[in-house]
Design an enzyme around this catalytic site. Structure first.
Site, short mmCIF file in Angstrom:
data_model
loop_
_atom_site.label_atom_id
_atom_site.label_comp_id
_atom_site.label_asym_id
_atom_site.label_seq_id
_atom_site.Cartn_x
_atom_site.Cartn_y
_atom_site.Cartn_z
N SER A 1 0.80 -1.26 0.10
CA SER A 1 0.00 0.11 -0.21
C SER A 1 0.98 1.26 0.14
CB SER A 1 -0.70 0.12 1.37
OG SER A 1 -2.11 -0.70 1.01
N LYS B 1 0.04 3.69 -2.59
CA LYS B 1 -1.07 4.56 -2.52
C LYS B 1 -0.50 6.01 -2.52
CE LYS B 1 -4.75 1.83 -0.46
NZ LYS B 1 -4.15 0.53 -0.14
N SER C 1 -5.54 3.40 4.65
CA SER C 1 -5.23 2.43 3.72
C SER C 1 -6.24 1.85 2.86
CB SER C 1 -4.26 1.26 4.23
OG SER C 1 -3.50 0.96 3.15
#
Length: 430
Positions: A131, A134, A186
């Site tokens: 993640s 992101k 997240s």
């Protein structure tokens, strides 16, 4: 009834001054544990020079009829400077060694403001980012979407695999709220909601990969908007630190990433479902444990999948000095990952300000790369020159035409790897 699970952070223990928010069904979040490595991975022989290596599961198997993505080309010259071509530990001349209890296979520490790299281990090794990618999605969002615009949540958002902030069908959310859900919790559901607005998952991963290449993150190819593993997914400690530094130059990102908690709206009952009920709003907390326990933290993005293990990119400030740190493929042994991160930041704050082993100012290396001949370093499988930035004043017209052609080829490769697949039975991306 759809259960919306808010998955807890993976960088340390749950107890702390900012406990994880509760899911809308009242349950607390779950902790994903790491299998401890026996030793810090040895990267001296550059095992991740071309690819992240074997996956822990079937998440990266292409769909039937889809070819296996080829490894990304290796630049003829290393972005960031010649010393960053090293795969082993790299420190300033005369500097003490970094902390020994670091499990990460790859990491990079740099000055956030100047971009000067202070220390690194396998900085251009290719690993799965989970993640932390992101951050790159946030850059695409900030470049292309209106944060004040409002969208309606879907069942697809709510049922997305992995960590979810709590988007529900028929709920209404501003893009500002979705950005907070993406970076604080997240939220893969927020990533999916953004991808819907950006033309779908495939189009979004193409945009993310293209932006990474334009900025000089040449180790990065995106397979999913959220960071869940997929065919051809890769990044590097250098790329993640450079992209985070770019993002910290955006006030909206810098403000959001350090926020501890926001109010997140609920969503209405579904009339066709007997007994369904309205979901109330709730407090959405920041799942970055480094923020909880390490006072100098300015915010960051953590991640986890079974194949990527623990990943992180973030910044900290002490005595007016700001540093950025990225780590890849770490585990919670011999100490919690947040403690390893804190130890590396503390190490960086003690280093001199007038020395470096490289630079995160990737753009200045792209012009050199475009003009460089192909490398004859056969073992490294070096590639033809890669693109420069899209500055209309940079370089000659023939050079820019060549660059556009190369970018198109890179994006074509990325299309193959950009398909999101529903997968079960493996770790969530945090």
């Amino acid at each position: 009834m759809t259960t919306l699970l808010i998955v807890a952070p993976t960088l340390g223990l749950l107890a702390g001054p900012h406990p994880p928010a509760r899911a809308q069904d009242g349950t607390t979040s779950e902790t994903l544990t790491s299998t401890p490595p026996s030793t810090t991975p040895d990267t001296a022989d550059c095992p991740n020079r071309r690819t992240p290596g074997p996956a822990a599961d079937s998440s990266e198997v292409p769909r039937p009829g889809q070819p296996e993505p080829s490894p990304l080309p290796i630049p003829a010259i290393p972005i960031g400077g010649p010393q960053l071509d090293a795969c082993d530990l790299l420190v300033l001349p005369g500097a003490p060694p970094p902390p020994s209890d670091i499990s990460a296979a790859s990491w990079l520490l740099a000055d956030l403001d100047t971009g000067e790299v202070l220390a690194a281990k396998d900085p251009h090794g290719r690993y799965r980012p989970a993640s932390t990618i992101k951050t790159l999605l946030a850059l695409v969002v900030l470049d292309n979407l209106d944060l004040a615009a409002t969208i309606t949540g879907t069942l697809e958002d709510a049922n997305i695999e992995g960590s979810r902030a709590g988007i529900g069908p028929r709920g209404t959310y501003t893009n500002q709220l979705l950005l907070e859900a993406l970076l604080l919790a997240s939220g893969n559901d927020a990533a999916n909601a953004f991808a819907r607005q950006l033309g779908g998952a495939e189009a979004t991963t193409q945009q993310m990969t293209a932006l990474a290449q334009q900025l000089g993150a040449l180790d990065t190819r995106v397979a999913t908007p959220s960071g869940l593993d997929g065919p051809g997914m890769s990044s590097s400690a250098y790329d993640l630190a450079m992209l985070f530094r770019e993002a910290m130059g955006r006030p909206e990102f810098a403000r959001t990433i350090t926020t501890n908690q926001v109010d997140f709206p609920g969503y209405p009952a579904d009339p066709p479902i007997p007994g369904d009920f309205d979901r109330p709003g709730f407090a959405l907390g920041n799942d970055n444990v480094v923020n909880w326990y390490y006072e100098p933290s300015l915010g960051g993005k953590n991640g986890f999948t079974d194949s990527a293990r623990q990943t992180y990119v973030g910044a900290a400030e002490k005595d007016g000095r700001r540093l950025v740190l990225s780590i890849l493929r770490a585990d919670n042994e011999p100490q919690q990952v947040w403690q390893q991160i804190a130890a590396l930041f503390d190490y960086g704050f003690e280093l001199p300000r007038d020395q470096s082993v490289g630079s995160l100012d990737a753009a200045r290396f792209l012009d050199e790369l475009a003009a460089a001949p192909e490398s004859d370093d056969t073992p490294r499988d070096a590639a033809a020159p890669l693109p420069t930035t899209q500055d209309p004043d940079a370089g000659s017209l023939p050079t820019r035409i060549l660059v556009v052609g190369i970018v198109s080829a890179i994006i074509a490769i990325g299309i193959v790897s950009a398909i999101i697949r529903q997968r079960t039975g493996r770790g969530a991306s945090l």
